[in-house]
Write an enzyme that holds these catalytic residues in place. Sequence first.
Site, PDB file in Angstrom:
ATOM      1  N   HIS A 155      14.469  15.304  -9.350  1.00 36.80           N
ATOM      2  CA  HIS A 155      15.338  14.715  -8.590  1.00 36.80           C
ATOM      3  C   HIS A 155      14.888  14.234  -7.311  1.00 36.80           C
ATOM      4  O   HIS A 155      15.594  14.071  -6.390  1.00 36.80           O
ATOM      5  CB  HIS A 155      16.782  15.502  -8.488  1.00 36.80           C
ATOM      6  CG  HIS A 155      17.356  16.013  -9.500  1.00 36.80           C
ATOM      7  ND1 HIS A 155      18.148  15.582 -10.400  1.00 36.80           N
ATOM      8  CD2 HIS A 155      16.959  17.332 -10.097  1.00 36.80           C
ATOM      9  CE1 HIS A 155      18.436  16.582 -11.532  1.00 36.80           C
ATOM     10  NE2 HIS A 155      17.723  17.619 -11.188  1.00 36.80           N
ATOM     11  N   SER A 276      -0.981  -5.641   6.993  1.00 36.00           N
ATOM     12  CA  SER A 276       0.173  -6.315   7.272  1.00 36.00           C
ATOM     13  C   SER A 276      -0.391  -7.501   8.260  1.00 36.00           C
ATOM     14  O   SER A 276      -1.006  -7.288   8.941  1.00 36.00           O
ATOM     15  CB  SER A 276       1.231  -5.882   7.796  1.00 36.00           C
ATOM     16  OG  SER A 276       2.142  -6.540   8.228  1.00 36.00           O
ATOM     17  N   LYS A 282       0.303  -0.978   9.796  1.00 33.00           N
ATOM     18  CA  LYS A 282       0.611  -0.931   8.405  1.00 33.00           C
ATOM     19  C   LYS A 282      -0.618  -0.914   7.505  1.00 33.00           C
ATOM     20  O   LYS A 282      -1.658  -1.450   8.015  1.00 33.00           O
ATOM     21  CB  LYS A 282       1.660  -1.768   7.792  1.00 33.00           C
ATOM     22  CG  LYS A 282       3.059  -1.550   8.514  1.00 33.00           C
ATOM     23  CD  LYS A 282       3.991  -2.278   8.125  1.00 33.00           C
ATOM     24  CE  LYS A 282       4.186  -1.855   6.626  1.00 33.00           C
ATOM     25  NZ  LYS A 282       5.268  -2.795   5.922  1.00 33.00           N
ATOM     26  N   ASN A 284      -0.724  -1.193   3.555  1.00 34.61           N
ATOM     27  CA  ASN A 284      -0.097  -1.296   2.423  1.00 34.61           C
ATOM     28  C   ASN A 284      -0.437  -0.889   1.207  1.00 34.61           C
ATOM     29  O   ASN A 284      -1.880  -1.356   0.990  1.00 34.61           O
ATOM     30  CB  ASN A 284       0.759  -2.753   2.537  1.00 34.61           C
ATOM     31  CG  ASN A 284       1.543  -3.029   3.473  1.00 34.61           C
ATOM     32  OD1 ASN A 284       2.140  -2.020   4.246  1.00 34.61           O
ATOM     33  ND2 ASN A 284       1.651  -4.254   4.181  1.00 34.61           N
ATOM     34  N   GLU A 289       1.673  -1.077  -5.651  1.00 37.36           N
ATOM     35  CA  GLU A 289       2.938  -1.899  -5.905  1.00 37.36           C
ATOM     36  C   GLU A 289       2.842  -3.034  -6.964  1.00 37.36           C
ATOM     37  O   GLU A 289       3.659  -3.064  -7.659  1.00 37.36           O
ATOM     38  CB  GLU A 289       3.279  -2.821  -4.247  1.00 37.36           C
ATOM     39  CG  GLU A 289       3.772  -1.785  -3.590  1.00 37.36           C
ATOM     40  CD  GLU A 289       3.977  -2.508  -2.128  1.00 37.36           C
ATOM     41  OE1 GLU A 289       4.978  -2.679  -1.844  1.00 37.36           O
ATOM     42  OE2 GLU A 289       2.803  -2.710  -1.460  1.00 37.36           O
TER      43      GLU A 289
END
Length: 461
Positions: A155, A276, A282, A284, A289
């Site tokens: 979970h 970024s 950042k 990324n 993704e």
Amino acid sequence: MSHIRGRFHEAANKLAIEYTASIPFDWRLYRHDITGSIAHAKMLAKQGIISDKEAEIITKGLASIGEEIEQGKFEFKPELEDIHMTIEARLLEKVGEVGGKLHTARSRNDQVALDLRLFAKEAISGTLVKLREFQQALISLAEANKDIIIPGYTHLQPAQPVLLAHHLLAYFEMFQRDVGRFSDCLKRTDVMPLGSGALAGVTYNIDRELLARELGFNQISQNSLDAVSDRDFVLEYEAAASLCMMHLSRLAEETILWSSAEFNFIELDEAYATASSIMPQKKNPDVAELARGKTGRVYGELMALLTTMKALPLSYNRDMQEDKEGFFDTVDTLLSTLEVFAGMVKTLRVKAENTGRAVEQGYILATDLADYLVKKGEPFRTAHDIVARLVSYAMEKDKPFSELSLAEYRDFSPLFEEDVYSITVESSIAARNIIGGTAPKQVERALATAQKIIGDIKGGK
Ligand code: ARG
């Protein structure tokens, strides 16, 4: 030669020509088409259906068309509809009328089935190679971080400690099943359809077994109607690819989560991260993704072809030309995802400082405390209750288990003794010494087995 007009008097409408053409995408089958045609011409000569001389002219012509295409000298025109007509038209240009004998005892319906099967067989072999390389990357990451313990989750809540290597080997298992699925799909793809003609078989004395041998197929198709209308092998590849992408998407998701400031378990190598354009702090995880995102299109391609094939009457229908774009895209997407993931996994850095801290938090040893009481005679259900109350008490006091006094423990059960302090994250994982468990001994063995599987494949066993 243009679109076959046969008995028609009128020229085809320009939009209709473009609408029905497959050359913008099926040009990718040119090698397979030429390979199939060369084998077919040789077989026709061997059977005395064309002369040896004719076969020689045809095969030489086909080989030189292959070179023209390789060298980028070839112009693909939509008027020529598909790769089969394109190559045949060029052959006629090059060798004259004798080129027209190539299509004896053949139809584009069995020809396209052959080309697609040749392509699929290559795609499967390529996929298996990339899967192996990716599995090797998972093993290397596990080996390099053998002692690292992380919270295992259910979970997405910290549940019990596990070795990072155990977690990575869970992925090894998933990809091992994928290997099984692709290998299995290969068996049903490895079937030679030529001789089926348009749908009913051909009237010439051709040698199908010879064609199968020449083209490296294991079997020949047993029913001509089925052979020209079967696209199960494409669907099986797409289904296996969908599962494989689903597995990759789960690893992608964990890569994204684990490289976030909140988890901070791993750091991606700069070569596999993106900066970024406005937020300088950042880094990324775009590769992960995009893999997560591309999984959607691979599923879509499976659904698209299933839907195209649904309720199609036998045998060949032009609808089936829609099989190719999705298939090619699925193969390209899966292969590039596996390849870029192998690199990303191999180069990522595990932040042991943070995994170590994370695993000490959140009463992750609660199950071990319950097991401790069970081993001292408490039934598991009551032991669970006792530890649940203990957790709630410790949370109130804002203390980890290790800071509770023995007196505090004993308020919950007299079975607690001094040795309760020997329950640690390390003892917790070591105790799960069962096949499939996270104990270092077991994981060591599982790693060796995984390594052997990869080694055997490389060694050709
Ligand atoms: N371009 C066609 C396809 O991809 C080849 C087979 C065409 N057959 C036909 N009877 N029009 O399916």
